[in-house]
Design a protein around this motif. Structure first.
Motif, PDB file in Angstrom:
ATOM      1  N   PHE B 100      29.319  96.501  15.105  1.00 52.03           N
ATOM      2  CA  PHE B 100      28.278  95.612  15.593  1.00 52.03           C
ATOM      3  C   PHE B 100      26.995  96.364  15.920  1.00 52.03           C
ATOM      4  O   PHE B 100      27.041  97.490  16.437  1.00 52.03           O
ATOM      5  CB  PHE B 100      28.755  94.886  16.855  1.00 52.03           C
ATOM      6  CG  PHE B 100      29.765  93.816  16.584  1.00 52.03           C
ATOM      7  CD1 PHE B 100      31.100  94.125  16.379  1.00 52.03           C
ATOM      8  CD2 PHE B 100      29.376  92.488  16.526  1.00 52.03           C
ATOM      9  CE1 PHE B 100      32.034  93.140  16.123  1.00 52.03           C
ATOM     10  CE2 PHE B 100      30.307  91.496  16.278  1.00 52.03           C
ATOM     11  CZ  PHE B 100      31.639  91.827  16.074  1.00 52.03           C
ATOM     12  N   GLY B 101      25.872  95.708  15.675  1.00 51.67           N
ATOM     13  CA  GLY B 101      24.607  96.179  16.199  1.00 51.67           C
ATOM     14  C   GLY B 101      24.543  95.861  17.689  1.00 51.67           C
ATOM     15  O   GLY B 101      25.431  95.192  18.232  1.00 51.67           O
ATOM     16  N   LYS B 102      23.472  96.316  18.339  1.00 50.79           N
ATOM     17  CA  LYS B 102      23.371  96.111  19.779  1.00 50.79           C
ATOM     18  C   LYS B 102      22.973  94.691  20.151  1.00 50.79           C
ATOM     19  O   LYS B 102      23.021  94.319  21.320  1.00 50.79           O
ATOM     20  CB  LYS B 102      22.376  97.104  20.380  1.00 50.79           C
ATOM     21  CG  LYS B 102      22.889  98.527  20.370  1.00 50.79           C
ATOM     22  CD  LYS B 102      22.039  99.450  21.206  1.00 50.79           C
ATOM     23  CE  LYS B 102      22.693 100.834  21.275  1.00 50.79           C
ATOM     24  NZ  LYS B 102      21.905 101.764  22.117  1.00 50.79           N
ATOM     25  N   ARG B 105      18.496  89.718  21.924  1.00 52.06           N
ATOM     26  CA  ARG B 105      18.519  88.709  22.971  1.00 52.06           C
ATOM     27  C   ARG B 105      17.398  87.713  22.704  1.00 52.06           C
ATOM     28  O   ARG B 105      16.223  88.072  22.680  1.00 52.06           O
ATOM     29  CB  ARG B 105      18.322  89.369  24.340  1.00 52.06           C
ATOM     30  CG  ARG B 105      18.780  88.501  25.500  1.00 52.06           C
ATOM     31  CD  ARG B 105      18.738  89.305  26.792  1.00 52.06           C
ATOM     32  NE  ARG B 105      19.495  90.538  26.706  1.00 52.06           N
ATOM     33  CZ  ARG B 105      19.403  91.522  27.597  1.00 52.06           C
ATOM     34  NH1 ARG B 105      18.595  91.422  28.612  1.00 52.06           N
ATOM     35  NH2 ARG B 105      20.123  92.599  27.459  1.00 52.06           N
TER      36      ARG B 105
END
Lengths: 112, 110
Positions: B100-102, B105
């Motif tokens: 996964f990427g971070k 948001r």
């Protein structure tokens, strides 16, 4: 309810202690994956099991270990806990992987 | 190894359209996923691309260009409940694990 069950939902423990997190995959799923998610961090892959055998390993610390049992449930053992181990720990399961993973609701671990 | 990049935060207005980009580098690509994650909750599957092109699913669409190592998630007719993190994730060919990427948001303003 995603079908992936994780227990406990919350855990508070002291530094130096050992805890066990449990995961039951969706019915029929053979693969179980463990992820750690710290505050402001992405999901960090820890380890994968397939039908009882370890299949892939990520950045899992030596203090952490896991296993998958014949009934396909999995346990993640965290020992010599440090404050930095405080995080959300997710378990996910998959059948073929085409539709990605289904995640459990996670265990929130707080080390004090 | 893998490297996945996506913007940290984005803001959009209710009713508008937003595009979240993701670039990746991998030694053996075998599919790209988008997940939605509300704070403190489990990620939920949104889309999967393994071939180049656009996959549409209701208000959400996902695009993939394997040659460019690029994907985007397009969200239309934004609703307040779309405020969440959106995770781009890549699966490697040699095993089944998904990295996964971070996450991005997304804040939705009324």
């Amino acid at each position: 309810d995603s079908g992936v069950t994780q227990t406990p939902k919350h855990l508070i423990t002291a530094t130096g202690q050992r805890v066990t997190l449990r995961c039951s995959p969706r019915s029929g799923d053979l693969s179980v994956y463990w992820y750690q998610q710290s505050l402001d961090q992405g999901l960090q892959f820890l380890i994968q099991y397939y039908n009882g055998e370890e299949r892939a390993k990520g950045n899992i610390l030596e203090r952490f270990s896991a296993q998958q049992f014949p009934d396909l449930h999995s346990e993640l053992n965290l020992s010599s806990l440090e404050l930095g181990d405080s995080a959300l720990y997710f378990c996910a399961s998959s059948a073929s992987g085409v539709n990605g993973y289904t995640f459990g609701s996670g265990t929130r671990l707080t080390v004090v | 190894g893998q490297n996945i990049d996506q913007p940290t935060e984005m803001t959009a207005t209710e009713g508008a359209i937003v595009q979240i980009n993701c670039t990746y580098q991998t030694s053996g690509f075998n599919g790209l996923f988008w997940y939605q994650q509300h704070a403190g909750e489990a990620p939920t599957f949104l889309s999967y691309n393994v071939l180049d092109g656009l996959e549409e699913k209701g208000r959400f669409s996902s695009f993939l260009s394997r040659s460019k190592g690029y994907s985007y998630l397009l969200l239309k007719e934004l609703q307040m409940k779309d405020s969440a993190s959106y995770l781009c994730a890549v699966r490697e060919y040699r095993d089944d694990k998904i990295i996964f990427g971070k996450g991005t948001r997304l804040h939705i303003l009324p």
